[in-house]
Motif scaffolding. Sequence first.
Motif, PDB file in Angstrom:
ATOM      1  N   ALA A  98       0.827  -1.217   0.000  1.00  0.00           N
ATOM      2  CA  ALA A  98       0.000   0.000   0.000  1.00  0.00           C
ATOM      3  C   ALA A  98       0.855   1.258   0.000  1.00  0.00           C
ATOM      4  O   ALA A  98       0.432   2.314  -0.453  1.00  0.00           O
ATOM      5  CB  ALA A  98      -0.928   0.007   1.212  1.00  0.00           C
ATOM      6  N   GLY A  99       2.059   1.160   0.498  1.00  0.00           N
ATOM      7  CA  GLY A  99       2.972   2.294   0.583  1.00  0.00           C
ATOM      8  C   GLY A  99       4.207   1.852   1.332  1.00  0.00           C
ATOM      9  O   GLY A  99       4.288   0.716   1.791  1.00  0.00           O
ATOM     10  N   ARG A 100       5.173   2.722   1.465  1.00  0.00           N
ATOM     11  CA  ARG A 100       6.372   2.381   2.234  1.00  0.00           C
ATOM     12  C   ARG A 100       5.994   2.380   3.709  1.00  0.00           C
ATOM     13  O   ARG A 100       5.514   3.379   4.232  1.00  0.00           O
ATOM     14  CB  ARG A 100       7.486   3.378   1.929  1.00  0.00           C
ATOM     15  N   THR A 101       6.203   1.245   4.367  1.00  0.00           N
ATOM     16  CA  THR A 101       5.659   1.048   5.709  1.00  0.00           C
ATOM     17  C   THR A 101       6.694   1.228   6.815  1.00  0.00           C
ATOM     18  O   THR A 101       7.783   0.660   6.765  1.00  0.00           O
ATOM     19  CB  THR A 101       5.042  -0.361   5.838  1.00  0.00           C
ATOM     20  N   ILE A 102       6.307   2.031   7.814  1.00  0.00           N
ATOM     21  CA  ILE A 102       7.085   2.155   9.045  1.00  0.00           C
ATOM     22  C   ILE A 102       6.375   1.318  10.098  1.00  0.00           C
ATOM     23  O   ILE A 102       5.194   1.531  10.383  1.00  0.00           O
ATOM     24  CB  ILE A 102       7.172   3.613   9.524  1.00  0.00           C
ATOM     25  N   LEU A 103       7.077   0.354  10.648  1.00  0.00           N
ATOM     26  CA  LEU A 103       6.500  -0.524  11.659  1.00  0.00           C
ATOM     27  C   LEU A 103       6.768   0.058  13.043  1.00  0.00           C
ATOM     28  O   LEU A 103       7.913   0.316  13.406  1.00  0.00           O
ATOM     29  CB  LEU A 103       7.125  -1.914  11.549  1.00  0.00           C
ATOM     30  N   LEU A 104       5.701   0.296  13.814  1.00  0.00           N
ATOM     31  CA  LEU A 104       5.839   0.776  15.187  1.00  0.00           C
ATOM     32  C   LEU A 104       5.587  -0.389  16.128  1.00  0.00           C
ATOM     33  O   LEU A 104       4.516  -0.991  16.104  1.00  0.00           O
ATOM     34  CB  LEU A 104       4.826   1.890  15.476  1.00  0.00           C
ATOM     35  N   THR A 105       6.572  -0.736  16.943  1.00  0.00           N
ATOM     36  CA  THR A 105       6.408  -1.855  17.868  1.00  0.00           C
ATOM     37  C   THR A 105       6.676  -1.408  19.295  1.00  0.00           C
ATOM     38  O   THR A 105       7.457  -0.493  19.543  1.00  0.00           O
ATOM     39  CB  THR A 105       7.377  -3.007  17.535  1.00  0.00           C
ATOM     40  N   TRP A 106       5.997  -2.066  20.237  1.00  0.00           N
ATOM     41  CA  TRP A 106       6.227  -1.783  21.653  1.00  0.00           C
ATOM     42  C   TRP A 106       7.412  -2.575  22.166  1.00  0.00           C
ATOM     43  O   TRP A 106       7.877  -2.378  23.277  1.00  0.00           O
ATOM     44  CB  TRP A 106       4.977  -2.117  22.468  1.00  0.00           C
ATOM     45  N   ASP A 107       7.884  -3.537  21.353  1.00  0.00           N
ATOM     46  CA  ASP A 107       9.055  -4.329  21.738  1.00  0.00           C
ATOM     47  C   ASP A 107      10.055  -4.295  20.594  1.00  0.00           C
ATOM     48  O   ASP A 107      10.553  -5.299  20.140  1.00  0.00           O
ATOM     49  CB  ASP A 107       8.674  -5.770  22.069  1.00  0.00           C
ATOM     50  N   GLY A 108      10.320  -3.073  20.120  1.00  0.00           N
ATOM     51  CA  GLY A 108      11.169  -2.889  18.948  1.00  0.00           C
ATOM     52  C   GLY A 108      12.504  -3.593  19.029  1.00  0.00           C
ATOM     53  O   GLY A 108      12.983  -4.143  18.053  1.00  0.00           O
ATOM     54  N   VAL A 109      13.117  -3.596  20.221  1.00  0.00           N
ATOM     55  CA  VAL A 109      14.423  -4.223  20.349  1.00  0.00           C
ATOM     56  C   VAL A 109      14.313  -5.726  20.224  1.00  0.00           C
ATOM     57  O   VAL A 109      15.055  -6.363  19.496  1.00  0.00           O
ATOM     58  CB  VAL A 109      15.077  -3.848  21.695  1.00  0.00           C
ATOM     59  N   SER A 110      13.335  -6.323  20.908  1.00  0.00           N
ATOM     60  CA  SER A 110      13.208  -7.779  20.850  1.00  0.00           C
ATOM     61  C   SER A 110      12.683  -8.251  19.509  1.00  0.00           C
ATOM     62  O   SER A 110      12.777  -9.422  19.179  1.00  0.00           O
ATOM     63  CB  SER A 110      12.280  -8.275  21.964  1.00  0.00           C
ATOM     64  N   ALA A 111      12.118  -7.334  18.720  1.00  0.00           N
ATOM     65  CA  ALA A 111      11.613  -7.730  17.406  1.00  0.00           C
ATOM     66  C   ALA A 111      12.745  -7.914  16.413  1.00  0.00           C
ATOM     67  O   ALA A 111      12.554  -8.471  15.346  1.00  0.00           O
ATOM     68  CB  ALA A 111      10.652  -6.675  16.870  1.00  0.00           C
ATOM     69  N   ALA A 112      13.936  -7.424  16.764  1.00  0.00           N
ATOM     70  CA  ALA A 112      15.072  -7.543  15.856  1.00  0.00           C
ATOM     71  C   ALA A 112      16.028  -8.612  16.347  1.00  0.00           C
ATOM     72  O   ALA A 112      16.039  -8.974  17.505  1.00  0.00           O
ATOM     73  CB  ALA A 112      15.803  -6.205  15.770  1.00  0.00           C
ATOM     74  N   SER A 113      16.842  -9.114  15.444  1.00  0.00           N
ATOM     75  CA  SER A 113      17.798 -10.146  15.794  1.00  0.00           C
ATOM     76  C   SER A 113      19.095  -9.898  15.060  1.00  0.00           C
ATOM     77  O   SER A 113      19.163  -9.057  14.166  1.00  0.00           O
ATOM     78  CB  SER A 113      17.244 -11.518  15.399  1.00  0.00           C
ATOM     79  N   PRO A 114      20.156 -10.620  15.391  1.00  0.00           N
ATOM     80  CA  PRO A 114      21.411 -10.443  14.676  1.00  0.00           C
ATOM     81  C   PRO A 114      21.286 -10.723  13.187  1.00  0.00           C
ATOM     82  O   PRO A 114      22.122 -10.319  12.402  1.00  0.00           O
ATOM     83  CB  PRO A 114      22.339 -11.472  15.347  1.00  0.00           C
ATOM     84  N   GLN A 115      20.239 -11.445  12.770  1.00  0.00           N
ATOM     85  CA  GLN A 115      20.087 -11.768  11.356  1.00  0.00           C
ATOM     86  C   GLN A 115      19.211 -10.767  10.609  1.00  0.00           C
ATOM     87  O   GLN A 115      18.958 -10.915   9.423  1.00  0.00           O
ATOM     88  CB  GLN A 115      19.461 -13.169  11.196  1.00  0.00           C
ATOM     89  N   SER A 116      18.719  -9.726  11.298  1.00  0.00           N
ATOM     90  CA  SER A 116      17.742  -8.832  10.683  1.00  0.00           C
ATOM     91  C   SER A 116      18.232  -8.195   9.397  1.00  0.00           C
ATOM     92  O   SER A 116      17.488  -8.063   8.439  1.00  0.00           O
ATOM     93  CB  SER A 116      17.345  -7.729  11.668  1.00  0.00           C
TER      94      SER A 116
END
Length: 207
Positions: free
Chosen positions: A64-82
């Motif tokens: 639909a468009g370029r998406t910005i994801l807002l998360t309440w656990d932004g740090v845990s949503a990422a990993s070394p493989q991101s």
Amino acid sequence: MTTRILICNRMLLYAEGLRRLLAEDERFAVVAAGGDAETVKALAAFDPHVVIADPACFEHVAGAGRTILLTWDGVSAASPQSFGNLRELVNCGLAGVLDARTDPVLLRKAVTKVCAGELWLDQQIIRRVLRPDAAQSHIQLSRREIEIVQLLRQGFSNKRIASELCISEQTVKTHCNHLFKKFSVSSRLQLVLRTSPDSLSSSPLPH
């Protein structure tokens, strides 16, 4: 040029707060806001430049468009493989990841950068990505779980995964729930962020 923004968030009060915050900047125009899946699909017709979404809405606004994801656990949503997964996620429309509690000035800056065609990753997430997670490297998956993760990384729906693997949708959901627990995540997007081709190539357990 005025940047058209679509807000997709299940927490309607939070979405309204975002709308008012962005409305203070004359560069932005929030064209619509919604939270449930059907509403989000309909809102995609507003042709936004940027979509600000929570994880539950991401798959409904892909493209639909370029998406910005807002998360309440932004740090845990990422990993070394991101970083290894970014190309696949960008193909699905992901252009940025921010903690939902981020500073308003930073949010406006992220929207501007994303609209200009750039990627935006929260600094905390970058630090998390660059810090190896030894525990995760020891997570063992069955052959079936590896197959399902590989298909999820390609953007397949549960129905399509079930068709590809000749199993029921309920079985796919059960496997996904087991995967969520193993990787300590709560959404398909977070699971994709936490996995990589390398992590799926180790010796699998039996089905």
